[in-house]
Scaffold this motif. Structure first.
Motif, short mmCIF file in Angstrom:
data_model
loop_
_atom_site.label_atom_id
_atom_site.label_comp_id
_atom_site.label_asym_id
_atom_site.label_seq_id
_atom_site.Cartn_x
_atom_site.Cartn_y
_atom_site.Cartn_z
N LEU A 14 3.25 3.66 -6.48
CA LEU A 14 3.68 5.05 -6.48
C LEU A 14 2.60 5.94 -7.08
O LEU A 14 2.37 7.06 -6.61
CB LEU A 14 4.99 5.19 -7.27
CG LEU A 14 5.61 6.58 -7.33
CD1 LEU A 14 5.86 7.15 -5.94
CD2 LEU A 14 6.91 6.54 -8.13
N ARG A 15 1.92 5.46 -8.09
CA ARG A 15 0.81 6.21 -8.68
C ARG A 15 -0.26 6.51 -7.62
O ARG A 15 -0.75 7.64 -7.51
CB ARG A 15 0.20 5.42 -9.83
CG ARG A 15 -0.91 6.15 -10.59
CD ARG A 15 -1.61 5.22 -11.58
NE ARG A 15 -0.66 4.63 -12.52
CZ ARG A 15 -0.25 5.22 -13.64
NH1 ARG A 15 -0.72 6.42 -13.95
NH2 ARG A 15 0.61 4.63 -14.44
N GLU A 16 -0.60 5.51 -6.83
CA GLU A 16 -1.61 5.70 -5.79
C GLU A 16 -1.12 6.64 -4.69
O GLU A 16 -1.89 7.47 -4.18
CB GLU A 16 -2.00 4.34 -5.19
CG GLU A 16 -2.79 3.48 -6.17
CD GLU A 16 -2.98 2.06 -5.65
OE1 GLU A 16 -4.08 1.51 -5.85
OE2 GLU A 16 -2.02 1.50 -5.05
N LEU A 17 0.15 6.54 -4.34
CA LEU A 17 0.71 7.46 -3.34
C LEU A 17 0.59 8.90 -3.82
O LEU A 17 0.15 9.78 -3.08
CB LEU A 17 2.16 7.12 -3.06
CG LEU A 17 2.91 8.08 -2.13
CD1 LEU A 17 2.27 8.15 -0.75
CD2 LEU A 17 4.38 7.70 -2.01
N LEU A 18 0.99 9.15 -5.07
CA LEU A 18 0.94 10.52 -5.60
C LEU A 18 -0.48 11.06 -5.67
O LEU A 18 -0.69 12.28 -5.64
CB LEU A 18 1.58 10.55 -6.99
CG LEU A 18 3.11 10.58 -7.01
CD1 LEU A 18 3.64 10.18 -8.38
CD2 LEU A 18 3.61 11.97 -6.62
N ALA A 19 -1.46 10.17 -5.76
CA ALA A 19 -2.86 10.58 -5.78
C ALA A 19 -3.45 10.67 -4.38
O ALA A 19 -4.67 10.74 -4.22
CB ALA A 19 -3.67 9.61 -6.63
N HIS A 20 -2.61 10.65 -3.35
CA HIS A 20 -3.04 10.80 -1.95
C HIS A 20 -3.95 9.66 -1.51
O HIS A 20 -4.91 9.86 -0.77
CB HIS A 20 -3.75 12.16 -1.76
CG HIS A 20 -2.83 13.34 -1.89
ND1 HIS A 20 -2.45 14.13 -0.82
CD2 HIS A 20 -2.21 13.88 -2.97
CE1 HIS A 20 -1.65 15.09 -1.23
NE2 HIS A 20 -1.49 14.96 -2.54
N ARG A 21 -3.63 8.44 -1.94
CA ARG A 21 -4.46 7.28 -1.63
C ARG A 21 -3.84 6.33 -0.61
O ARG A 21 -4.38 5.25 -0.37
CB ARG A 21 -4.77 6.51 -2.93
CG ARG A 21 -5.60 7.32 -3.91
CD ARG A 21 -5.82 6.57 -5.23
NE ARG A 21 -6.64 5.38 -5.08
CZ ARG A 21 -7.97 5.36 -5.07
NH1 ARG A 21 -8.65 6.51 -5.18
NH2 ARG A 21 -8.63 4.23 -4.95
#
Length: 383
Positions: free
Chosen positions: A107-114
């Motif tokens: 989820l952290r990576e998703l929120l960072a547009h990754r």
């Protein structure tokens, strides 16, 4: 806009320079765009200005990607409350998302547009872009446009659908419903994810950009490849490429309030939302704790955006505005919108800022005049 621009509204003592700068920058803009500026300091409104044909302080307009700030304020609240875990995989909440190698994305990576899930082959219809559940369903079963977690790029039309589906799976409610219950309604904000029918009468349509011949030539020379990453992210690869003005003026889009780009609001609502995030407002404590702000406002991965070519563009869900505008402070977080709007919080100074305009600014994104306005605000705040 002519030099006879009439600025309405008020400023608190010490913020007179902001009113003068607002009048000055609008006097230099052509075609009477109409604009609003609101600023809060420590939860108290200190700037409330507007100008332009048909525009008042209550007027609502589409705010495009400034909507992402509202959506990801919800994400920050849910992480803060323990309903979501940044280090869990997206597929933990949403199993279908694991298709095509997306299963390890956090989820952290998703929120960072990754995630690489910036769009779909053949593009979306307007009905799909208007309805987050429809676009999320297509994205879940689609291949990413780079290996998830290895790079980042602006998920222009879809980040709110992706994060919104996580919210729906985790809470049983849409991101729009959580925002309404926990943010908009308690603070009586004129910033909507789903415009109610009774507010339509206060809403003005967006006006298209009016570029000079030189600007038009630059736009033509720099037009993105429809089928490259930028074209996919902005849904230009669709059979009917998305026209941003038409999209935002659609009653369907406004009513559904897609969490990436379909919000409707005004400067008061945008600034008030960020004021509520960082300071006591209307007798309520700040929505976000300092440690939550620190986590969501910092850049987690550095590099160049594969869609926009910007450097160190994102924190978690929010733009890392302290990178682009260092004078705001390293902890500044917020989001701009395609037509020129910008909204943010600068926690170290207690400032919350909202700017909205009716006509698209050249070249797109946060309108250039924001820099002058923000500098005037920060001078007044630091004075």
């Amino acid at each position: 806009m002519s030099s006879g621009i009439v600025v309405s509204g008020s400023v608190a003592a010490g913020f007179e320079e902001v009113r003068a700068e607002f009048a000055a920058v609008l006097a230099e803009l052509p075609d009477e765009p109409g604009a609003q500026l609101a600023v809060y300091r420590e939860g108290r409104r200190v700037v409330d200005l507007w100008a332009g044909d048909q525009v008042t302080g209550d007027t609502l307009t589409p705010v495009y990607s400034a909507t992402k700030g509202a959506a990801h304020l919800v994400m920050a609240l849910l992480v803060q409350d323990g309903a979501l875990d940044l280090n869990r995989t997206v597929a933990h909440y949403w199993p279908e998302f694991a298709a095509h190698g997306k299963g390890e994305l956090t989820l952290r990576e998703l929120l960072a547009h990754r995630s690489g899930a910036i769009g779909v082959d053949g593009g979306f219809t307007r009905a799909e872009l208007a309805d987050d559940r429809l676009s999320a369903e297509r994205l879940a079963g689609h291949r990413p446009f780079w290996k998830p977690g290895t790079a980042y790029g602006y998920h222009a039309f879809v980040i709110g659908a992706l994060t919104g589906e996580v919210v729906r799976r985790a809470t049983g409610r849409s991101i729009q419903e959580v925002y309404e219950e926990h943010v908009r309604a308690p603070y009586d904000l004129d910033m909507y994810l789903g415009l109610p029918a009774e507010a339509q009468v206060r809403t003005l349509d967006m006006l298209p950009m009016a570029p000079t011949p030189a600007q038009r030539a630059r736009m033509s020379a720099n037009a993105p490849d429809r089928f490259g990453r930028t074209g996919v992210a902005f849904n230009l690869n669709a059979e009917q490429p998305t026209d941003l003005v038409e999209f935002a003026n659609s009653r369907e889009v406004r009513a559904l309030g897609p969490a990436s780009s379909g919000g409707v609001g005004n400067a008061r609502g945008l600034a008030g939302m960020y004021a509520a995030a960082i300071a006591e407002s209307v007798g309520r404590p700040a929505l976000l704790k300092p440690e939550t702000i620190t986590e969501f406002a910092r850049v987690h991965w550095r590099g160049t955006d594969l869609v926009t070519d910007e450097h160190d563009h994102f924190a978690l869900g929010f733009e890392a505005l302290g990178v682009r505008y260092p004078f705001l402070g390293a902890d500044a977080f917020g989001h701009s919108g395609a037509a020129g709007s910008l909204a943010f919080a600068a926690p170290h100074s207690g400032i919350a800022y909202g700017y909205a305009r009716r006509r698209f600014a050249y070249p797109g994104g946060a309108a250039p005049e924001n820099t002058r306005l923000m500098r005037a605000v920060m001078r007044a705040a630091n004075g």
